[in-house]
Design a protein around this motif. Structure first.
Motif, PDB file in Angstrom:
ATOM      1  N   ASN A 146       0.895  -1.330  -0.204  1.00 26.74           N
ATOM      2  CA  ASN A 146      -0.090  -0.210   0.056  1.00 26.74           C
ATOM      3  C   ASN A 146       1.103   0.958   0.346  1.00 26.74           C
ATOM      4  O   ASN A 146       2.257   1.507   0.245  1.00 26.74           O
ATOM      5  CB  ASN A 146      -0.948   0.011   1.027  1.00 26.74           C
ATOM      6  CG  ASN A 146      -0.190  -0.270   2.852  1.00 26.74           C
ATOM      7  OD1 ASN A 146       0.561   0.611   3.050  1.00 26.74           O
ATOM      8  ND2 ASN A 146      -0.513  -1.287   3.466  1.00 26.74           N
ATOM      9  N   VAL A 147       0.214   2.290  -0.262  1.00 25.17           N
ATOM     10  CA  VAL A 147       0.701   3.544  -0.166  1.00 25.17           C
ATOM     11  C   VAL A 147       0.859   4.326   1.662  1.00 25.17           C
ATOM     12  O   VAL A 147       1.428   5.727   0.892  1.00 25.17           O
ATOM     13  CB  VAL A 147       0.907   4.852  -1.133  1.00 25.17           C
ATOM     14  CG1 VAL A 147       1.066   3.489  -2.883  1.00 25.17           C
ATOM     15  CG2 VAL A 147      -0.690   4.919  -1.288  1.00 25.17           C
ATOM     16  N   ASP A 148       0.014   4.168   1.422  1.00 22.77           N
ATOM     17  CA  ASP A 148      -0.162   5.364   3.202  1.00 22.77           C
ATOM     18  C   ASP A 148       0.305   4.638   4.077  1.00 22.77           C
ATOM     19  O   ASP A 148       0.718   3.034   3.821  1.00 22.77           O
ATOM     20  CB  ASP A 148      -1.956   4.249   3.495  1.00 22.77           C
ATOM     21  CG  ASP A 148      -2.315   5.591   4.904  1.00 22.77           C
ATOM     22  OD1 ASP A 148      -3.694   5.141   4.955  1.00 22.77           O
ATOM     23  OD2 ASP A 148      -1.248   6.223   5.386  1.00 22.77           O
ATOM     24  N   PRO A 149       1.346   5.705   4.331  1.00 17.05           N
ATOM     25  CA  PRO A 149       2.548   5.462   5.454  1.00 17.05           C
ATOM     26  C   PRO A 149       1.356   5.017   6.972  1.00 17.05           C
ATOM     27  O   PRO A 149       2.104   4.075   7.105  1.00 17.05           O
ATOM     28  CB  PRO A 149       3.373   7.105   5.887  1.00 17.05           C
ATOM     29  CG  PRO A 149       1.635   8.120   4.798  1.00 17.05           C
ATOM     30  CD  PRO A 149       1.130   7.235   4.232  1.00 17.05           C
ATOM     31  N   HIS A 150       0.704   5.137   7.124  1.00 24.97           N
ATOM     32  CA  HIS A 150       0.422   4.641   8.942  1.00 24.97           C
ATOM     33  C   HIS A 150       0.035   3.210   9.100  1.00 24.97           C
ATOM     34  O   HIS A 150      -0.309   2.401   9.365  1.00 24.97           O
ATOM     35  CB  HIS A 150      -1.700   5.866   8.611  1.00 24.97           C
ATOM     36  CG  HIS A 150      -1.145   7.037   8.657  1.00 24.97           C
ATOM     37  ND1 HIS A 150      -1.431   7.508   7.930  1.00 24.97           N
ATOM     38  CD2 HIS A 150      -0.891   7.860   9.945  1.00 24.97           C
ATOM     39  CE1 HIS A 150      -1.726   8.962   8.518  1.00 24.97           C
ATOM     40  NE2 HIS A 150      -1.329   9.258   9.632  1.00 24.97           N
ATOM     41  N   GLU A 151      -0.194   2.764   7.833  1.00 24.56           N
ATOM     42  CA  GLU A 151       0.171   1.290   7.403  1.00 24.56           C
ATOM     43  C   GLU A 151       1.370   0.646   7.258  1.00 24.56           C
ATOM     44  O   GLU A 151       1.383  -0.472   7.576  1.00 24.56           O
ATOM     45  CB  GLU A 151      -0.833   0.672   5.581  1.00 24.56           C
ATOM     46  CG  GLU A 151      -1.917   1.508   5.736  1.00 24.56           C
ATOM     47  CD  GLU A 151      -3.083   1.102   6.559  1.00 24.56           C
ATOM     48  OE1 GLU A 151      -3.149  -0.084   7.099  1.00 24.56           O
ATOM     49  OE2 GLU A 151      -4.188   1.591   6.996  1.00 24.56           O
ATOM     50  N   PHE A 152       1.949   1.706   7.680  1.00 20.64           N
ATOM     51  CA  PHE A 152       3.979   0.716   7.175  1.00 20.64           C
ATOM     52  C   PHE A 152       3.923   0.693   8.908  1.00 20.64           C
ATOM     53  O   PHE A 152       3.587   1.885   9.712  1.00 20.64           O
ATOM     54  CB  PHE A 152       4.323   1.732   7.398  1.00 20.64           C
ATOM     55  CG  PHE A 152       4.649   1.333   5.244  1.00 20.64           C
ATOM     56  CD1 PHE A 152       3.476   1.666   4.234  1.00 20.64           C
ATOM     57  CD2 PHE A 152       5.483   0.202   4.770  1.00 20.64           C
ATOM     58  CE1 PHE A 152       3.316   1.315   3.638  1.00 20.64           C
ATOM     59  CE2 PHE A 152       5.291  -0.136   3.743  1.00 20.64           C
ATOM     60  CZ  PHE A 152       4.018   0.663   2.151  1.00 20.64           C
ATOM     61  N   HIS A 153       4.439  -0.510  10.110  1.00 20.35           N
ATOM     62  CA  HIS A 153       4.918  -0.465  11.385  1.00 20.35           C
ATOM     63  C   HIS A 153       5.660  -0.778  11.424  1.00 20.35           C
ATOM     64  O   HIS A 153       6.179  -0.483  12.223  1.00 20.35           O
ATOM     65  CB  HIS A 153       3.957  -1.350  11.784  1.00 20.35           C
ATOM     66  CG  HIS A 153       2.687  -1.769  11.212  1.00 20.35           C
ATOM     67  ND1 HIS A 153       1.620  -2.267  10.372  1.00 20.35           N
ATOM     68  CD2 HIS A 153       1.894  -1.112  12.356  1.00 20.35           C
ATOM     69  CE1 HIS A 153       0.306  -1.600  10.723  1.00 20.35           C
ATOM     70  NE2 HIS A 153       0.675  -0.928  12.133  1.00 20.35           N
ATOM     71  N   HIS A 154       7.175  -0.817  10.320  1.00 21.61           N
ATOM     72  CA  HIS A 154       8.617  -0.412  10.960  1.00 21.61           C
ATOM     73  C   HIS A 154       9.428   0.703   9.790  1.00 21.61           C
ATOM     74  O   HIS A 154       9.085   0.641   8.470  1.00 21.61           O
ATOM     75  CB  HIS A 154       9.109  -2.040  10.726  1.00 21.61           C
ATOM     76  CG  HIS A 154       8.646  -2.606  11.513  1.00 21.61           C
ATOM     77  ND1 HIS A 154       8.382  -3.671  12.413  1.00 21.61           N
ATOM     78  CD2 HIS A 154       8.118  -3.424  10.906  1.00 21.61           C
ATOM     79  CE1 HIS A 154       8.160  -3.953  12.863  1.00 21.61           C
ATOM     80  NE2 HIS A 154       7.402  -4.948  11.815  1.00 21.61           N
ATOM     81  N   TRP A 155       9.588   1.598  10.572  1.00 24.65           N
ATOM     82  CA  TRP A 155      10.802   2.637   9.776  1.00 24.65           C
ATOM     83  C   TRP A 155      12.060   2.964  10.140  1.00 24.65           C
ATOM     84  O   TRP A 155      11.787   2.244  11.098  1.00 24.65           O
ATOM     85  CB  TRP A 155       9.929   3.596  10.709  1.00 24.65           C
ATOM     86  CG  TRP A 155       8.482   4.037   9.719  1.00 24.65           C
ATOM     87  CD1 TRP A 155       7.203   3.773  10.288  1.00 24.65           C
ATOM     88  CD2 TRP A 155       8.257   4.825   8.710  1.00 24.65           C
ATOM     89  NE1 TRP A 155       6.203   4.234   9.663  1.00 24.65           N
ATOM     90  CE2 TRP A 155       6.501   4.581   8.642  1.00 24.65           C
ATOM     91  CE3 TRP A 155       8.759   5.336   7.953  1.00 24.65           C
ATOM     92  CZ2 TRP A 155       5.548   5.213   7.656  1.00 24.65           C
ATOM     93  CZ3 TRP A 155       7.488   6.025   6.356  1.00 24.65           C
ATOM     94  CH2 TRP A 155       6.371   5.711   6.653  1.00 24.65           C
ATOM     95  N   GLY A 156      12.537   3.763   9.780  1.00 25.84           N
ATOM     96  CA  GLY A 156      14.367   3.537   9.655  1.00 25.84           C
ATOM     97  C   GLY A 156      13.994   4.948  10.711  1.00 25.84           C
ATOM     98  O   GLY A 156      12.905   5.869  10.903  1.00 25.84           O
ATOM     99  N   GLN A 157      15.370   5.805  11.122  1.00 23.53           N
ATOM    100  CA  GLN A 157      15.246   6.749  11.686  1.00 23.53           C
ATOM    101  C   GLN A 157      14.939   8.149  10.235  1.00 23.53           C
ATOM    102  O   GLN A 157      15.405   9.748  10.604  1.00 23.53           O
ATOM    103  CB  GLN A 157      16.867   7.151  12.536  1.00 23.53           C
ATOM    104  CG  GLN A 157      17.649   7.209  11.721  1.00 23.53           C
ATOM    105  CD  GLN A 157      18.358   6.211  10.298  1.00 23.53           C
ATOM    106  OE1 GLN A 157      17.803   5.273  10.105  1.00 23.53           O
ATOM    107  NE2 GLN A 157      18.945   6.352   9.970  1.00 23.53           N
ATOM    108  N   GLY A 158      15.377   7.511   8.961  1.00 23.87           N
ATOM    109  CA  GLY A 158      15.535   8.942   8.249  1.00 23.87           C
ATOM    110  C   GLY A 158      16.708   8.988   7.739  1.00 23.87           C
ATOM    111  O   GLY A 158      17.845   9.068   8.657  1.00 23.87           O
ATOM    112  N   THR A 159      16.686  10.256   6.973  1.00 17.65           N
ATOM    113  CA  THR A 159      18.382  10.268   6.224  1.00 17.65           C
ATOM    114  C   THR A 159      17.956  11.587   5.340  1.00 17.65           C
ATOM    115  O   THR A 159      16.844  11.595   4.456  1.00 17.65           O
ATOM    116  CB  THR A 159      18.917   9.781   4.929  1.00 17.65           C
ATOM    117  OG1 THR A 159      20.484  10.195   4.979  1.00 17.65           O
ATOM    118  CG2 THR A 159      18.166   8.879   3.827  1.00 17.65           C
TER     119      THR A 159
END
Length: 122
Positions: free
Chosen positions: A103-116
């Protein structure tokens, strides 16, 4: 412990290129869909690109279509975002995320990196 670590961000001139990497640890990446998202200051996190479990299906935001390419190497537990023809509007913190469903909804993703951080400026 599920962990995602992004790298490859930096300062680039308009028209330049960057390749972001997302390293996964603590889980087998080929069981997950991988998405890239970005967030600029004062704005909501937005979808950039997503790739399914074996790389056979990809989707892109209209704003990056034709310029960005998402890919993955399950053998290395890695995912990538190749960004070409960068524009100042691409300036943002970029995040990779993993989840089971495509999917493309960020709310549906449960594992995240810290960002760059990616900054496009002359």
């Amino acid at each position: 412990q599920v962990q995602l670590v992004e790298s490859g961000g930096g300062l680039v001139q308009p028209g330049g290129s960057l390749r972001l990497s997302c390293a996964a640890s603590g889980f087998t990446l080929d069981n997950y869909v991988i998405g890239w998202f970005r967030q600029a200051p004062g704005k909501e996190r937005e979808f950039v690109a997503v790739i399914d479990w074996d790389g056979s299906t990809t989707h892109y935001a209209e704003s990056v279509k034709g310029r960005f390419t998402i890919s993955r190497d399950n053998a290395k537990n890695m995912a990538y975002l190749q960004m070409n023809s960068l524009k100042p509007d691409d300036t943002a913190a970029y995040y990779c995320a993993a989840d089971y469903a495509l999917n493309v909804d960020p709310h549906e993703f449960h594992h995240w990196g810290q960002g760059t951080q990616v900054t496009v400026s002359s």
